[in-house]
Design an enzyme around this catalytic site. Structure first.
Site, PDB file in Angstrom:
ATOM      1  N   HIS A  56      46.310  42.147  16.790  1.00  0.00           N
ATOM      2  CA  HIS A  56      44.917  41.721  16.595  1.00  0.00           C
ATOM      3  C   HIS A  56      44.614  42.231  15.197  1.00  0.00           C
ATOM      4  O   HIS A  56      44.646  43.460  14.979  1.00  0.00           O
ATOM      5  CB  HIS A  56      44.027  42.351  17.668  1.00  0.00           C
ATOM      6  CG  HIS A  56      42.552  42.096  17.559  1.00  0.00           C
ATOM      7  ND1 HIS A  56      41.772  41.712  18.643  1.00  0.00           N
ATOM      8  CD2 HIS A  56      41.697  42.214  16.514  1.00  0.00           C
ATOM      9  CE1 HIS A  56      40.502  41.588  18.260  1.00  0.00           C
ATOM     10  NE2 HIS A  56      40.435  41.895  16.972  1.00  0.00           N
ATOM     11  N   HIS A  81      43.863  43.896  11.876  1.00  0.00           N
ATOM     12  CA  HIS A  81      43.077  45.105  11.634  1.00  0.00           C
ATOM     13  C   HIS A  81      43.471  45.716  10.304  1.00  0.00           C
ATOM     14  O   HIS A  81      44.580  45.501   9.806  1.00  0.00           O
ATOM     15  CB  HIS A  81      43.283  46.123  12.764  1.00  0.00           C
ATOM     16  CG  HIS A  81      44.712  46.485  12.995  1.00  0.00           C
ATOM     17  ND1 HIS A  81      45.567  45.717  13.760  1.00  0.00           N
ATOM     18  CD2 HIS A  81      45.462  47.520  12.542  1.00  0.00           C
ATOM     19  CE1 HIS A  81      46.764  46.273  13.788  1.00  0.00           C
ATOM     20  NE2 HIS A  81      46.729  47.362  13.045  1.00  0.00           N
ATOM     21  N   HIS A 141      39.123  37.697  18.466  1.00  0.00           N
ATOM     22  CA  HIS A 141      40.562  37.673  18.170  1.00  0.00           C
ATOM     23  C   HIS A 141      40.865  36.449  17.294  1.00  0.00           C
ATOM     24  O   HIS A 141      41.448  35.470  17.745  1.00  0.00           O
ATOM     25  CB  HIS A 141      41.366  37.637  19.472  1.00  0.00           C
ATOM     26  CG  HIS A 141      42.813  37.970  19.278  1.00  0.00           C
ATOM     27  ND1 HIS A 141      43.389  39.113  19.793  1.00  0.00           N
ATOM     28  CD2 HIS A 141      43.791  37.324  18.604  1.00  0.00           C
ATOM     29  CE1 HIS A 141      44.671  39.139  19.457  1.00  0.00           C
ATOM     30  NE2 HIS A 141      44.936  38.051  18.738  1.00  0.00           N
TER      31      HIS A 141
HETATM   32  P1  AMP Z   1      49.392  49.015  13.533  1.00  0.00           P
HETATM   33  O1  AMP Z   1      50.584  49.893  13.786  1.00  0.00           O
HETATM   34  O2  AMP Z   1      49.169  48.671  12.085  1.00  0.00           O
HETATM   35  O3  AMP Z   1      49.415  47.792  14.420  1.00  0.00           O
HETATM   36  O4  AMP Z   1      48.125  49.875  13.916  1.00  0.00           O
HETATM   37  C1  AMP Z   1      47.703  50.052  15.219  1.00  0.00           C
HETATM   38  C2  AMP Z   1      46.983  51.364  15.253  1.00  0.00           C
HETATM   39  O5  AMP Z   1      46.204  51.415  16.432  1.00  0.00           O
HETATM   40  C3  AMP Z   1      47.881  52.584  15.254  1.00  0.00           C
HETATM   41  O6  AMP Z   1      47.618  53.386  14.109  1.00  0.00           O
HETATM   42  C4  AMP Z   1      47.506  53.308  16.558  1.00  0.00           C
HETATM   43  O7  AMP Z   1      47.495  54.714  16.436  1.00  0.00           O
HETATM   44  C5  AMP Z   1      46.121  52.759  16.823  1.00  0.00           C
HETATM   45  N1  AMP Z   1      45.695  52.779  18.204  1.00  0.00           N
HETATM   46  C6  AMP Z   1      46.426  52.473  19.308  1.00  0.00           C
HETATM   47  N2  AMP Z   1      45.667  52.582  20.430  1.00  0.00           N
HETATM   48  C7  AMP Z   1      44.434  52.993  20.021  1.00  0.00           C
HETATM   49  C8  AMP Z   1      43.219  53.309  20.692  1.00  0.00           C
HETATM   50  N3  AMP Z   1      43.099  53.215  22.034  1.00  0.00           N
HETATM   51  N4  AMP Z   1      42.162  53.705  19.958  1.00  0.00           N
HETATM   52  C9  AMP Z   1      42.257  53.815  18.621  1.00  0.00           C
HETATM   53  N5  AMP Z   1      43.374  53.512  17.921  1.00  0.00           N
HETATM   54  C10 AMP Z   1      44.452  53.123  18.610  1.00  0.00           C
HETATM   55 ZN    ZN Z   2      42.531  40.850  20.365  1.00  0.00          ZN
END
Ligand code: AMP
Ligand code: ZN
Length: 112
Positions: free
Chosen positions: A96, A98, A45
């Site tokens: 976090h 991404h 993180h």
């Molecule tokens: P953001 O909205 O840019 O923060 O992206 C977070 C992303 O994480 C979203 O597109 C969600 O659909 C995805 N997400 C949430 N929980 C999970 C999970 N358990 N596994 C895979 N993706 C997830």
């Molecule tokens: Zn994290």
């Protein structure tokens, strides 16, 4: 820290993995917004968002971008969009850092 992506990186929450090494992990988004929708995260993180990138952690961010072509290949795509949502008003829901990798025929409605 109660962080969803830390838990995925640790294997405490299952994910559909695309790529993993000692520094990063890529997996399919649970709620895909394109025909192909993956996420790449640093395992540690190192930053909540892109606002926290600095000289101490940017090498991992650079490494993510070095690996994205391979990750895209593993997902079977050569043409894709990379998105980072930074902050609540930009739609960031997981604090976090991404990067989304999106690909498919439904990317025609362009934001940029
Ligand atoms: P953001 O909205 O840019 O923060 O992206 C977070 C992303 O994480 C979203 O597109 C969600 O659909 C995805 N997400 C949430 N929980 C999970 C999970 N358990 N596994 C895979 N993706 C997830
Ligand atoms: Zn994290």
């Amino acid at each position: 820290m109660d962080c969803l992506f830390c838990k995925i990186a640790a294997g405490e929450i299952p994910s559909k993995k695309v790529y993993e090494d000692d520094k990063i992990i890529a997996f399919y988004d649970i709620a895909p917004q394109a025909q192909v929708h993956g996420l790449v995260i640093p395992k540690d993180h190192i930053a909540d968002s892109a606002n926290d990138i600095n000289g101490d952690n940017s090498s991992v961010i650079a490494y993510i971008f070095e690996k994205i072509p391979e990750i895209a290949r593993l997902m079977g795509v050569a043409s894709y969009r990379i998105i980072n949502n930074c902050g609540d008003k930009a739609g960031q829901t997981v604090k976090h850092i991404h990067f989304h990798i999106l690909s498919g025929d439904n990317l025609s409605e362009k934001l940029v």
